[in-house]
Write a protein that holds these residues in place. Structure first.
Motif: not given
Length: 232
Positions: A35-36, A38-39, A42-43, A173, A182
């Motif tokens: 998840l980190d 993926i984040a 995303r950034r 996004w 989430q």
């Protein structure tokens, strides 16, 4: 079968329990790291410039750029809306009822608001009826909702926007469907429980309580009774 059935996990000694918990923790930590990652991706997403939309708020017309307030970042939840319906989507009503204290987002330079296709007077009346504390806007006279994946009589969506120093707004996004989970603390808590969500699609041990999907979700009427305007 209800959660008060006789279905129980096996009983073991403490050492066995700690061994199995440690094995699960390996997967949980791997999921956290994923998840980190993926984040982080995303950034790094590119973004797309948005037109100068005008929506309707409680005090009248408002430009999209002004919905940000003093912050450069904005999260928008597109709440499903059915024309002439007394009660709107139970999923949207229940999901957004969770967000009652959003001031903490200001520390991260962001706002979180609801936009719906319903006329603003009807949307605000529904907001009061179900006790929703978020800020609502209407896109009934704008293509904004359709352009971000939530057309009239369509589905729900979550979109994120960024405003630059020149006042230009960009879409960064988007998600819908189970992608919104989430953001829900309810499912996060429920998934910790031994019986989980108790929905038929879930992989659960034989004999575990299971019921049709959505059947345990709070209805708009129940949410209104718990949180809504007592003067309605």
């Amino acid at each position: 079968m209800s959660a008060r059935s006789n279905a129980l996990p096996p009983v073991v000694d403490r050492a066995t329990w700690e061994k199995d918990l440690a094995a699960l923790r390996v997967r949980e930590k791997a999921a956290t790291r994923e998840l980190d990652a993926i984040a982080a991706q995303r950034r790094r997403l590119p973004m797309v410039e948005m037109p100068d939309y005008v929506l309707e708020g409680e005090d009248g017309p408002v430009r999209l750029v002004d919905i940000f307030g003093d912050h450069p970042q904005l999260i928008v939840y597109s709440h499903m809306w059915q024309e002439d319906a007394e009660w709107q989507c139970p999923g949207c009503t229940g999901f957004t009822s969770q967000f009652t204290r959003l001031a903490g987002l200001e520390k991260f330079d962001a706002r979180f608001v609801i936009v719906t296709q319903g006329p603003i007077d009807e949307a605000l009346a529904y907001q009061r009826k179900v006790g929703n504390t978020m800020t609502w806007y209407s896109t009934s006279d704008s293509t904004f909702g359709s352009d971000i994946g939530a057309p009239p009589n369509g589905g729900f969506a979550v979109n994120v926007f960024l405003r630059d120093s020149n006042g230009t707004v960009y879409r960064t996004w988007h998600t819908s469907g189970r992608g919104t989970e989430q953001l829900s603390y309810l499912f996060g808590l429920v998934d910790l429980l031994p019986y989980g969500r108790q929905e038929e699609w879930q992989d659960s041990p034989e004999g575990w309580p299971q019921s049709p999907t959505y059947s345990r979700w709070a209805t708009p009427q129940e949410i209104a009774a718990a949180y809504g305007d007592s003067d309605r």
